[in-house]
Motif scaffolding. Structure first.
Motif, mmCIF file in Angstrom:
data_model
loop_
_atom_site.group_PDB
_atom_site.id
_atom_site.type_symbol
_atom_site.label_atom_id
_atom_site.label_comp_id
_atom_site.label_asym_id
_atom_site.label_seq_id
_atom_site.Cartn_x
_atom_site.Cartn_y
_atom_site.Cartn_z
ATOM 1 N N THR A 7 0.729 -1.430 -0.055
ATOM 2 C CA THR A 7 -0.001 -0.081 -0.159
ATOM 3 C C THR A 7 0.931 1.181 -0.147
ATOM 4 O O THR A 7 1.740 1.388 0.902
ATOM 5 N N ALA A 8 0.517 1.980 -1.007
ATOM 6 C CA ALA A 8 1.238 3.317 -0.840
ATOM 7 C C ALA A 8 0.368 4.501 -0.257
ATOM 8 O O ALA A 8 -0.656 4.625 -0.493
ATOM 9 N N THR A 9 0.731 5.153 0.854
ATOM 10 C CA THR A 9 0.169 6.199 1.518
ATOM 11 C C THR A 9 0.595 7.548 1.675
ATOM 12 O O THR A 9 1.827 7.643 1.633
ATOM 13 N N PHE A 10 -0.054 8.519 1.638
ATOM 14 C CA PHE A 10 0.477 9.869 2.052
ATOM 15 C C PHE A 10 -0.905 10.456 2.506
ATOM 16 O O PHE A 10 -1.974 10.863 1.917
ATOM 17 N N ASP A 52 6.184 4.794 -7.889
ATOM 18 C CA ASP A 52 7.494 4.954 -7.368
ATOM 19 C C ASP A 52 7.426 4.619 -6.114
ATOM 20 O O ASP A 52 8.435 3.578 -5.593
ATOM 21 N N ALA A 53 6.367 4.894 -5.344
ATOM 22 C CA ALA A 53 6.089 3.979 -3.855
ATOM 23 C C ALA A 53 6.108 2.790 -3.750
ATOM 24 O O ALA A 53 6.809 2.054 -3.182
ATOM 25 N N ARG A 83 9.799 7.199 2.853
ATOM 26 C CA ARG A 83 10.968 7.925 1.877
ATOM 27 C C ARG A 83 10.000 8.978 1.118
ATOM 28 O O ARG A 83 8.895 8.619 0.837
ATOM 29 N N SER A 84 10.738 9.900 0.741
ATOM 30 C CA SER A 84 10.138 10.761 -0.371
ATOM 31 C C SER A 84 10.060 9.968 -1.629
ATOM 32 O O SER A 84 11.041 9.249 -1.976
ATOM 33 N N ASP A 85 8.840 10.284 -2.448
ATOM 34 C CA ASP A 85 8.754 9.613 -3.538
ATOM 35 C C ASP A 85 8.399 10.390 -4.750
ATOM 36 O O ASP A 85 7.962 11.664 -4.561
ATOM 37 N N VAL A 97 3.601 -1.082 3.828
ATOM 38 C CA VAL A 97 3.198 0.055 3.638
ATOM 39 C C VAL A 97 4.381 1.246 3.367
ATOM 40 O O VAL A 97 5.314 1.570 4.121
ATOM 41 N N ALA A 98 4.257 1.694 2.046
ATOM 42 C CA ALA A 98 5.310 2.660 1.564
ATOM 43 C C ALA A 98 4.639 4.195 1.887
ATOM 44 O O ALA A 98 3.709 4.646 0.928
ATOM 45 N N ASP A 99 5.175 5.043 2.764
ATOM 46 C CA ASP A 99 4.825 6.211 3.056
ATOM 47 C C ASP A 99 5.469 7.322 2.613
ATOM 48 O O ASP A 99 6.592 7.194 2.868
ATOM 49 N N GLY A 100 4.885 8.294 1.811
ATOM 50 C CA GLY A 100 5.694 9.306 1.235
ATOM 51 C C GLY A 100 5.913 10.468 2.379
ATOM 52 O O GLY A 100 6.119 11.569 1.637
ATOM 53 N N GLY A 101 5.785 10.228 3.583
ATOM 54 C CA GLY A 101 6.062 11.275 4.439
ATOM 55 C C GLY A 101 4.790 12.056 4.805
ATOM 56 O O GLY A 101 4.718 13.308 4.998
ATOM 57 N N SER A 102 3.865 11.187 5.348
ATOM 58 C CA SER A 102 2.527 11.661 5.831
ATOM 59 C C SER A 102 2.525 12.646 7.209
ATOM 60 O O SER A 102 3.868 12.397 8.115
ATOM 61 N N SER A 103 1.956 13.545 7.253
ATOM 62 C CA SER A 103 1.952 14.438 8.472
ATOM 63 C C SER A 103 0.856 14.414 9.263
ATOM 64 O O SER A 103 0.669 15.330 10.175
#
Length: 237
Positions: free
Chosen positions: A7-10, A68-69, A61-63, A35-41
């Motif tokens: 799962t890609a999340t943001f 890409d994630a 990581r940034s994607d 879970v590939a997280d692109g920097g959730s806040s």
């Protein structure tokens, strides 16, 4: 047999519990969730801490977008097969068990099930891929299809050239190269069209056209493209 759910999340805090609950309810718990997280806040990662019984691997990581994630998650996953799921998608309780059963009996490179889409059950369209695109081979990319992870060693990863429809490009490439595809009769879960492809119809259509002309007759694809644009215009004018 270990299966990886990817799962890609943001900033998915509002929805991630839907998928997490469905995974926690699986009858077969021998799977990992990458879970590939692109920097959730917004606290997305914190929500996952409420599910200690799940085998969760978080890749932060940034994607450059969802594919890409997903590529980053595939490189980290341990499963022989993987299934992609959006944070607002969900699986039915026997989905993992059913995928394992069909993989074990078929040994196919891709195992595609039926799924619910917008509340309607659907399977593989079949027919001509020049018209039906990837749906001539699979019912969908997310939730309903298990991919042999080793396919990426031979065919490469999802292309960053197609931020909306890289799954279409990869599936067509693999299918046209003769990979084995098994159609299973179970319903794996529900796909929710809340992503970019569901929100940006014209962007998706344009990107899909670019992919289709890689594999099929260009003139035919131009006719189909303008037909779809005209139909879209008539619907929304």
């Amino acid at each position: 047999m270990l299966i990886s759910v990817i799962t890609a999340t943001f900033n998915s805090k509002e929805f991630i519990h839907i998928l997490a609950n469905s995974l926690q309810s699986q009858s077969d718990h021998d799977f990992e969730w990458v879970v590939a997280d692109g920097g959730s806040s917004d606290g997305t990662i914190e929500v996952l801490k409420d599910y200690p019984l799940l085998n969760i691997q978080i890749v932060q990581r940034s994607d450059f977008g969802i594919y890409d994630a997903i590529n980053g998650a595939i490189r980290k996953c341990k499963g022989m097969y993987y299934v992609v799921a959006g944070s607002d998608d969900y699986f039915y309780p026997d989905a993992i068990a059913n995928f394992k059963r069909e993989i074990s009996s078929s040994h196919a490179d891709m195992v595609t099930s039926r799924l619910k889409f917008c509340g309607v059950e659907r399977g593989v369209l079949g027919g001509n891929p020049a018209v039906n695109r990837q749906f001539a081979f699979v019912s969908g990319h997310a939730v309903s299809t298990a991919f042999r992870t080793a396919l990426h060693e031979k065919f490469g990863y999802y292309s960053n050239k197609f931020p909306i429809a890289a799954d279409q490009d990869f599936i067509l490439k693999v299918a046209h190269s003769g990979a084995s595809i098994h159609r299973a009769d179970f319903v794996s879960g529900s796909f929710e069209p809340g992503g970019v492809s569901g929100r940006d119809f014209l962007g998706t259509l344009t990107e899909s056209f670019r992919i289709q002309v890689k594999y099929h007759n260009k003139f035919q694809q131009m006719v189909l493209f303008f037909y779809k644009v005209l139909r879209y215009y008539r619907t929304w004018r």
